[in-house]
Design an enzyme around this catalytic site. Structure first.
Site, PDB file in Angstrom:
ATOM      1  N   TYR A   6     -11.103   5.581  -3.311  1.00  0.00           N
ATOM      2  CA  TYR A   6     -10.915   6.764  -4.175  1.00  0.00           C
ATOM      3  C   TYR A   6     -10.933   6.379  -5.652  1.00  0.00           C
ATOM      4  CZ  TYR A   6      -8.337  10.942  -5.903  1.00  0.00           C
ATOM      5  OH  TYR A   6      -7.929  12.062  -6.571  1.00  0.00           O
ATOM      6  N   ALA A  47     -11.465   3.191  -6.842  1.00  0.00           N
ATOM      7  CA  ALA A  47     -12.500   2.189  -7.096  1.00  0.00           C
ATOM      8  C   ALA A  47     -13.861   2.819  -7.343  1.00  0.00           C
ATOM      9  CB  ALA A  47     -12.561   1.214  -5.929  1.00  0.00           C
ATOM     10  N   ARG A  51     -16.184  -2.884   3.459  1.00  0.00           N
ATOM     11  CA  ARG A  51     -16.095  -3.401   4.830  1.00  0.00           C
ATOM     12  C   ARG A  51     -17.458  -3.485   5.503  1.00  0.00           C
ATOM     13  NH1 ARG A  51     -10.754  -0.650   7.685  1.00  0.00           N
ATOM     14  NH2 ARG A  51      -9.193  -1.567   6.302  1.00  0.00           N
ATOM     15  N   LYS A  56     -20.074   5.625   3.902  1.00  0.00           N
ATOM     16  CA  LYS A  56     -19.062   4.996   3.064  1.00  0.00           C
ATOM     17  C   LYS A  56     -19.608   4.523   1.716  1.00  0.00           C
ATOM     18  CE  LYS A  56     -15.720   5.209   6.143  1.00  0.00           C
ATOM     19  NZ  LYS A  56     -14.497   6.028   5.925  1.00  0.00           N
ATOM     20  N   LEU A 100     -10.313  -7.809   3.844  1.00  0.00           N
ATOM     21  CA  LEU A 100      -9.112  -8.282   3.152  1.00  0.00           C
ATOM     22  C   LEU A 100      -8.450  -9.471   3.841  1.00  0.00           C
ATOM     23  CD1 LEU A 100      -7.154  -5.073   2.053  1.00  0.00           C
ATOM     24  CD2 LEU A 100      -7.959  -6.896   0.556  1.00  0.00           C
ATOM     25  N   SER A 110       0.965   0.067  -8.424  1.00  0.00           N
ATOM     26  CA  SER A 110       1.444   1.436  -8.252  1.00  0.00           C
ATOM     27  C   SER A 110       2.830   1.564  -8.879  1.00  0.00           C
ATOM     28  CB  SER A 110       1.532   1.777  -6.759  1.00  0.00           C
ATOM     29  OG  SER A 110       2.190   3.010  -6.526  1.00  0.00           O
ATOM     30  N   LYS A 136       3.240  -2.432  -1.796  1.00  0.00           N
ATOM     31  CA  LYS A 136       2.730  -2.531  -3.169  1.00  0.00           C
ATOM     32  C   LYS A 136       3.587  -3.488  -3.993  1.00  0.00           C
ATOM     33  CE  LYS A 136      -0.352  -0.654  -4.353  1.00  0.00           C
ATOM     34  NZ  LYS A 136      -1.801  -0.952  -4.203  1.00  0.00           N
ATOM     35  N   PRO A 152      -0.351   3.230 -11.300  1.00  0.00           N
ATOM     36  CA  PRO A 152      -0.441   4.691 -11.345  1.00  0.00           C
ATOM     37  C   PRO A 152       0.587   5.370 -10.455  1.00  0.00           C
ATOM     38  CG  PRO A 152      -2.175   3.793  -9.967  1.00  0.00           C
ATOM     39  CD  PRO A 152      -1.429   2.618 -10.526  1.00  0.00           C
ATOM     40  N   VAL A 160      -2.126   9.823  -7.622  1.00  0.00           N
ATOM     41  CA  VAL A 160      -3.457   9.976  -8.213  1.00  0.00           C
ATOM     42  C   VAL A 160      -4.128  11.217  -7.641  1.00  0.00           C
ATOM     43  CG1 VAL A 160      -5.683   8.882  -8.623  1.00  0.00           C
ATOM     44  CG2 VAL A 160      -3.614   7.474  -8.444  1.00  0.00           C
TER      45      VAL A 160
END
Length: 349
Positions: A18, A20, A39, A46, A68, A132, A171, A195, A198
């Site tokens: 979202y 990125a 991915r 995607k 990841l 965050s 986070k 943030p 968002v």
């Protein structure tokens, strides 16, 4: 030449996400070569929007597969990059079955894998981590205990755990690990963007928790009464801009609370009803009693501890540092809400 242009490639992890996607768009529009990890780079649903953005920009997009949790997964994508935007991390706050596997492990191990790649790549000079405000505080009542009028960058979330507010905990531990790894070397600089909730339009097909929150408003799941919850809110386009400012502002440093203002469910609903009229008629009009919410919370997969520590507490954030350090100026939140809701219900403004 754009102030957001780099002669070297720029890496964005989780590039179809979202936030990125907006970062990638701004980088491409500035003429950058963007190394974007996803991915599955062959999944058009995607990554199709990323390819379309590249085709209509002056920049160049290079897609790389990366997971990841895979050690060394970012080594190819990071080659030659001076700036790294690490945005890849799960944002799931509902329906999590295994906190450790679904949230904590990807957040912490993912951050380690990316920064290990940074440590192996001599060209990298600066890393911008998407953190965050969840790493700033865990529950709304924390502000009362802190004895201050607003959260700032000196605050850390000390109230979350693997079982209470696990997303917020994920986070927190990810950002703490990033600062720890940064202190272990002297070549690359770390800056974080922190943030709040968002909101704003999405560029791709990838859903976001914030889109689901608005769908709940549209579908009437919070009608006629909503919990008395306050959110620190920011436009997704501002979050992307903050990342670029953090990457390209020469003397920038540290953590950056990225919140334009605070609003409750009822505040949001008021804006939507004023603009969309009947299309927003199922948005909440009243505040639900906290005692009733506490009683029924387990029926909806919400802990009573969350209700006790968050409902009825007001939030405030001091965003003066990001304005001073990055020269950040925030856009109007009403416009953010209107643009977001218009996309959710499929209308144009």
């Amino acid at each position: 030449m754009s102030e957001f242009f780099s002669q070297s490639p720029v890496l964005v992890t989780g590039a179809n996400g979202y936030v990125a996607s907006w970062i990638v768009k701004k980088l491409l529009d500035a003429g950058n070569t963007v190394h974007a990890t996803v991915r599955d780079r062959d999944n058009e649903d995607k990554v199709g929007h990323l390819k379309a953005m590249a085709a209509s920009s002056g920049g160049k997009l290079c897609l790389f597969n990366a997971n990841l949790l895979d050690e060394g997964a970012y080594d190819e994508a990071i080659l030659g990059c001076e700036i790294v935007f690490h945005t890849a991390s799960p944002f799931v706050v509902r329906g999590v079955k295994d906190n450790e596997k679904d949230l904590l492990e990807p957040a912490k191990l993912g951050t380690k894998n990316v920064l290990d790649a940074v440590n192996r790549t001599e060209t990298v000079k600066r890393v911008v981590l998407t953190s965050s405000v969840a790493a700033i505080y865990g529950d709304s009542e924390d502000l009362q205990h802190a004895g201050k009028s607003a959260f700032d960058e000196t605050d850390w979330n000390l109230s979350s755990s693997a079982v209470h507010q696990p997303y917020s905990y994920s986070k927190t531990i990810a950002e703490q690990l990033a600062w720890q790894m940064n202190k272990g070397q002297n070549r690359w600089q770390l800056l974080t963007i922190n943030p709040g909730l968002v909101l704003g339009p999405t560029l791709g097909n990838t859903g976001s928790e914030s889109m689901r929150i608005f769908k709940d408003l549209y579908d009437g799941k919070l009608f006629p009464a909503a919990p008395d919850l306050t959110f620190g809110i920011v436009d997704v386009r501002d979050v992307a801009k903050a990342h670029l400012l953090a990457a390209f502002t020469e003397n920038a440093s540290g953590r950056h609370i990225t919140v334009a203002g605070t609003m409750s469910y009822l505040d949001i609903a008021t804006v939507l009803r004023e603009h969309f009229k009947d299309k927003a008629k199922l948005t909440p009009k009243f505040t639900a009693p906290k005692s009733i919410l506490w009683l029924v919370a387990p029926l909806f997969g919400i802990t009573r501890a969350f209700i006790s520590k968050n409902v009825g507490y007001k939030l405030a954030f001091d965003n003066s540092y990001i304005q001073r350090d990055l020269g950040m100026k925030f856009d109007d939140l009403d416009k953010c809400l209107i643009d977001h809701f218009a996309q959710v219900i499929g209308t144009k403004n």
